[in-house]
Scaffold this motif. Structure first.
Motif, PDB file in Angstrom:
ATOM      1  N   THR A 417      -3.920 -12.822   0.961  1.00 22.58           N
ATOM      2  CA  THR A 417      -4.217 -12.919  -0.470  1.00 22.58           C
ATOM      3  C   THR A 417      -3.588 -14.142  -1.121  1.00 22.58           C
ATOM      4  N   ALA A 427       3.767 -10.156   0.662  1.00 25.59           N
ATOM      5  CA  ALA A 427       3.475  -8.717   0.652  1.00 25.59           C
ATOM      6  C   ALA A 427       4.260  -8.014  -0.438  1.00 25.59           C
ATOM      7  N   HIS A 428       5.503  -8.372  -0.603  1.00 29.42           N
ATOM      8  CA  HIS A 428       6.327  -7.767  -1.657  1.00 29.42           C
ATOM      9  C   HIS A 428       7.407  -8.756  -2.031  1.00 29.42           C
ATOM     10  N   ARG A 432       9.456  -7.758   1.132  1.00 24.33           N
ATOM     11  CA  ARG A 432       8.865  -8.524   2.236  1.00 24.33           C
ATOM     12  C   ARG A 432       8.436  -9.897   1.733  1.00 24.33           C
ATOM     13  N   SER A 437       0.794  -9.185   3.444  1.00 23.80           N
ATOM     14  CA  SER A 437       0.497  -7.773   3.501  1.00 23.80           C
ATOM     15  C   SER A 437      -0.177  -7.427   4.833  1.00 23.80           C
ATOM     16  N   LEU A 500     -12.341  -2.259   1.181  1.00 23.39           N
ATOM     17  CA  LEU A 500     -11.199  -1.844   0.354  1.00 23.39           C
ATOM     18  C   LEU A 500      -9.868  -1.938   1.101  1.00 23.39           C
ATOM     19  N   PRO A 502      -6.561  -3.004   2.398  1.00 26.64           N
ATOM     20  CA  PRO A 502      -5.715  -4.151   2.090  1.00 26.64           C
ATOM     21  C   PRO A 502      -5.072  -4.756   3.330  1.00 26.64           C
ATOM     22  N   ARG A 525      -1.668   0.254   7.976  1.00 27.89           N
ATOM     23  CA  ARG A 525      -0.343   0.583   7.468  1.00 27.89           C
ATOM     24  C   ARG A 525      -0.323   1.933   6.757  1.00 27.89           C
ATOM     25  N   GLY A 526      -1.398   2.661   6.892  1.00 27.74           N
ATOM     26  CA  GLY A 526      -1.384   4.051   6.439  1.00 27.74           C
ATOM     27  C   GLY A 526      -1.402   4.284   4.951  1.00 27.74           C
ATOM     28  N   CYS A 527      -1.946   3.354   4.164  1.00 28.67           N
ATOM     29  CA  CYS A 527      -1.932   3.559   2.711  1.00 28.67           C
ATOM     30  C   CYS A 527      -2.849   4.686   2.289  1.00 28.67           C
ATOM     31  N   GLY A 528      -3.970   4.837   2.992  1.00 24.83           N
ATOM     32  CA  GLY A 528      -4.865   5.955   2.697  1.00 24.83           C
ATOM     33  C   GLY A 528      -6.006   5.642   1.745  1.00 24.83           C
ATOM     34  N   ILE A 529      -6.125   4.390   1.348  1.00 21.43           N
ATOM     35  CA  ILE A 529      -7.187   4.036   0.404  1.00 21.43           C
ATOM     36  C   ILE A 529      -8.568   4.331   1.005  1.00 21.43           C
TER      37      ILE A 529
ATOM     38  N   MET B   1       2.223   6.121   2.576  1.00 26.11           N
ATOM     39  CA  MET B   1       1.141   6.497   1.667  1.00 26.11           C
ATOM     40  C   MET B   1       1.320   5.839   0.319  1.00 26.11           C
ATOM     41  N   CYS B   2       0.201   5.682  -0.328  1.00 21.33           N
ATOM     42  CA  CYS B   2       0.125   4.877  -1.524  1.00 21.33           C
ATOM     43  C   CYS B   2      -0.594   5.700  -2.585  1.00 21.33           C
ATOM     44  N   GLY B   4      -3.081   4.881  -3.876  1.00 23.40           N
ATOM     45  CA  GLY B   4      -4.481   4.704  -3.497  1.00 23.40           C
ATOM     46  C   GLY B   4      -4.984   5.832  -2.600  1.00 23.40           C
ATOM     47  N   ARG B   5      -4.057   6.620  -2.057  1.00 19.99           N
ATOM     48  CA  ARG B   5      -4.413   7.769  -1.219  1.00 19.99           C
ATOM     49  C   ARG B   5      -4.933   8.924  -2.072  1.00 19.99           C
ATOM     50  N   TYR B  34       0.438  -2.252  -1.086  1.00 22.46           N
ATOM     51  CA  TYR B  34      -0.872  -2.303  -0.443  1.00 22.46           C
ATOM     52  C   TYR B  34      -1.875  -3.047  -1.329  1.00 22.46           C
TER      53      TYR B  34
END
Ligand SMILES: Cc1cc2nc3c(=O)[nH]c(=O)nc-3n(C[C@H](O)[C@H](O)[C@H](O)COP(=O)(O)OP(=O)(O)OC[C@H]3O[C@@H](n4cnc5c(N)ncnc54)[C@H](O)[C@@H]3O)c2cc1C
Lengths: 559, 217
Positions: A417, A427-428, A432, A437, A500, A502, A525-529, B1-2, B4-5, B34
């Motif tokens: 990005t 990323a942060h 980070r 990211s 979507l 990231p 990375r398991g964000c779940g979006i 988890m975010c 966004g989950r 994320y």
């Protein structure tokens, strides 16, 4: 056949951290009444050796197939308790952590009864989730022990050397004919005013001599495929030859360029020049014919169009003012500024020296920009509250560092990005700062943000160190907390999830049943979006599945 | 988890099981680990609020607030304000003047709508519409997105509510219109849609107001 639940609950006193503020025996007693719970143990410190042994024995003696610890935060002790489960032969992902310290006893110190009730609620929710947990294996993938560094300025050179000296293979790609970047065009480098050309040439020679580094000049990246540990990079040189690299990690060190001074403060490249031209004049003894110098800082920056501060211009100007004075003590130098960035002890000292040496600083504001006239600069001094007419034979504009237009293109290839100013975005900002990211790609130097060579080098060494973790280990291991296209038949290959994501961890692949989404587990990375967005509910989040979270919600709302 | 989950279906799990309010917390916008997760959450919350509202349930029972992990005061403030609001509203259904059965039916309808393909598709595509535009390269503003959400939500929630009501009891357009406090032309439109989808059929054509029922599977 579904195995029968045998859940063990361990409630920690944490000395008095928990036990002092809520009724731990009552919480433990209550836990016994929860569905599936067959064993409950109160610990003084669950994380102590004896506490950990109690977990292990609890598992063995009671055939536990789920473990719930109600204590502190996963950040501190999840690894401890997971390891305990593993040692007792229980899959570590059948462990559930309930936080009754940070999220309960510590924040409800004066409400013992309510805190006890809340702890019970939390344990009930944890047990409910534990009931739905599934065993998981950690995900590992190999890492090709080779790094790609993009950009051969001071940042890229430093990062490449750091990695190469530790024995890793590095491909260094520079789009220009020569290595060196912006520093090549400088005269001296603040704070110590070392000779820029000598300094950069020395680095370039070290790089060229290093057997672990392959330098490719006049070369540009064409395409980047793959993921952390296993990138497939295509590049092309000016002769039209295609180069292919297999790469484990990537460092972006593509730098920045200065804003073109065209159109600013009557710039003509002769009497009104920019700071890089001044560096060039200093290098070639080209300033002896001038006496009156005026430098205008923030030329074309910190305005509506470009709001940010370029950070290096103040010190570059002060450095060069002092160098002019050194060469020609008779010269008169005015620096017109809006705010001064002379941070850090050495820079403060340089500023002080400039003032002692008679360099004049005049404060102006964005509302009343200086005006360049024939042989004078008209400026409204904000501090004196009046207009000054300053004689000027040479006017120097300090224009900001801006992001190269090419960033747009390269960032898309790398799937990383950019920020609103077109610089690469970490990323942060705190956690980070050198990572993207997207796992496996790092950033350093002015590619990220205007920075001095010292800062750029520090970042380059940091990025090299960060990336070397993977190269050193030779594999990446990620938590199995990743998404999966679990109900593949539902997937219509629409690509919404991939767009979507990231982390660019979803690819669309051809299967006998048509195009389907596929999760690249090491990149996820398991964000779940993706799971929350799939319109056909085809994606499932491992370890934080809908069923698990819903069980928790229902347990909370139970009367 | 975010954040966004957060799937609207999780939020509805809470309401259906008796929650009076649902508070979602996310990282500061623009500071998501994320990248876009909290924006996704924001879109989904907005959609869920609109759906609740359409079903006559106070959208204030759901909120999303953004804060960093270093902003404890903000967190406490937001949660306290939210608690005050929920206490003011009272138990779910009460402020809404809905009987227990009606509430249950409405929440089911909202849940079905939010779990349905159409709304999920719309909210999922929101980012793309706002950033790169639709197939015709028209970029949508937040305001336009909200308007579009509203229209689709209206259709979907009404449709699901009608479906649930007909499942319970075959009814006429007039009866549905009275129960749902909606003009009969709207009901008719949704019935026509449902019929096209093969989900409802006429039970009894005799008489002046025909009865509709769901199609048995
Ligand atoms: C007028 C001026 C004076 C300065 N004076 C000082 C000073 O006295 N002291 C100090 O500490 N700092 C000074 N600086 C700042 C200094 O120049 C930077 O800190 C430094 O150049 C940063 O190095 P870098 O490697 O990150 O970027 P750069 O020097 O910009 O190098 C980037 C390299 O990447 C290459 N590249 C770009 N895109 C691609 C691509 N797509 N593919 C391949 N290669 C690519 C470029 O060609 C370039 O060689 C000054 C800056 C200016 C403008």
């Amino acid at each position: 056949m579904e195995e029968k639940l045998r859940i063990g609950v361990f409630v920690c006193n944490c000395g008095t951290n928990i036990g002092g503020f809520l009724d731990v025996p009552e919480v433990a007693e209550y836990s016994k009444t929860l569905p599936g719970v067959v064993y409950v143990k109160e610990n003084l410190f669950t994380c102590s050796e004896s506490g950990v042994n109690e977990i292990k024995e609890g598992i063995k003696n009671n055939n536990l197939n789920r473990v719930v610890v109600a204590a502190c935060t996963p950040l501190t002790h999840e690894p401890t308790f997971r390891a305990a489960c593993e040692e007792a032969g229980l899959n570590p992902y059948l462990f559930e952590f309930v936080n009754i310290r940070e999220q309960c006893s510590w924040v409800h110190k004066n409400e013992r009864e309510e805190a006890t009730q809340k702890a019970k609620d939390l344990v009930r929710m944890g047990v409910a989730r534990a009931s739905k947990l599934e065993p998981k294996d950690r995900i590992t993938a190999g890492v090709i022990p080779s790094a790609l560094v993009i950009g051969g300025g001071i940042s890229g050179l430093s990062a490449a050397l750091s990695l190469a000296n530790r024995g890793f293979k590095v491909k260094l790609i520079e789009k220009e004919k020569k290595l060196g970047g912006l520093v090549k065009s400088l005269y001296k480098i603040y704070p110590e005013n070392i000779n820029a050309e000598e300094y950069i040439n020395q680095k370039i020679n070290e790089v060229k001599k290093n057997k672990n580094i392959n330098v490719f000049t006049s070369t540009e990246i064409k395409n980047v495929g793959g993921y952390i540990g296993n990138y497939k990079v295509k590049a092309e040189n000016d002769k039209g030859n295609e180069l292919n690299f297999d790469i484990g990690v990537i460092i972006v060190a593509t730098g920045a360029k200065t804003l073109s001074p065209e159109g600013l403060f009557s710039y003509d490249g002769k009497k009104v020049i920019d700071m890089l031209q001044l560096e060039d004049k200093l290098k070639n003894d080209g300033i002896s014919q001038y006496k009156n110098f005026v430098m205008i800082l923030c030329a074309g920056s910190r305005n509506n169009e470009r709001v940010y501060c370029s950070r290096i211009c103040c010190m570059s100007a002060i450095k060069n003012a002092l160098l002019i004075k050194e060469k020609n003590p008779e010269s008169k130098i005015f620096i017109l500024y809006r705010d001064l960035q002379a941070y850090g002890t050495t820079n403060e000292e340089t500023l002080r020296r400039a003032k002692i040496n008679g360099i004049r600083f005049v404060n102006y504001s964005l509302n009343k920009l200086p005006e360049v006239e024939d042989n004078t600069v008209r400026v409204y001094n904000e501090i004196l509250g009046k207009e000054l007419l300053i004689p000027a034979d040479l006017i120097i504009l300090a224009t900001p560092l801006v992001a190269p237009e090419d960033n747009e293109n390269l960032s898309k290839k790398l799937k990383v990005t950019l920020d609103e100013n077109g610089f690469y975005l970490e990323a942060h900002i705190k956690l980070r700062p050198l990572d993207f990211s997207t796992n496996g790609i790092y950033v350093c130097g002015t590619a990220h943000w205007p920075a001095s060579t010292e800062e750029s080098t520090t970042q380059a060494l940091g990025a090299a160190a960060r990336s070397s973790i993977h190269l050193e280990k030779k594999y990446v291991m990620v938590e199995p907390i990743v998404s999966s296209v679990y109900y593949e038949d539902e997937c219509r290959g629409c690509g919404l999830c991939a767009s979507l994501c990231p982390s660019n961890a979803i690819e669309m692949v051809e299967t006998p049943k048509g195009v389907k989404a596929k999760v690249i587990e090491v990149a996820c990375r398991g964000c779940g979006i993706c799971g929350a967005s799939c319109y056909r509910h085809a994606i499932r989040m491992n370890h934080f599945s809908d069923e698990q979270i819903k069980a928790q919600i229902r347990a909370f709302l139970e009367e | 988890m975010c954040s966004g989950r957060i799937d609207p279906s999780l939020i509805m799990e809470a309401f259906v099981n008796g929650a009076d309010g649902v508070f979602c917390g996310g990282c500061l916008l623009g500071e998501c680990r994320y990248i876009s997760g909290n924006y996704q959450a924001q879109g989904k919350i907005l959609l869920t609020q609109l759906a609740l509202k359409r079903a006559g349930i106070s959208p204030e029972r759901l909120t999303i607030k953004f804060m960093s992990s270093a902003e404890a005061q903000k967190f406490v403030k937001y949660v306290s304000e939210f608690m005050d609001k929920i206490i003011e509203l009272g138990r779910i259904g009460k402020a809404e003047n809905l009987s227990e059965n009606e509430l249950k039916l409405k929440l089911e309808a909202v849940r079905n709508a939010l779990e349905g393909k159409k709304l999920r598709w719309v909210v999922g595509k929101r980012t793309e519409f706002m950033e790169s535009g639709n197939l015709y390269n028209e970029i949508f503003t937040a305001h336009e997105i909200e308007r579009m959400f509203k229209e689709v939500v209206m259709d979907e929630v009404d449709l699901q509510e009608i479906l649930l009501r007909l499942k319970n009891k075959p009814s006429s357009v007039k009866e549905l219109s009275e129960k749902m406090r909606l003009p009969s032309h709207r009901i008719l439109r949704e019935i026509a849609n449902l019929k096209k989808m093969g989900l409802v059929e006429l039970e009894d054509v005799s008489g002046s107001s025909p009865l509709w029922k769901t199609v048995d599977e």
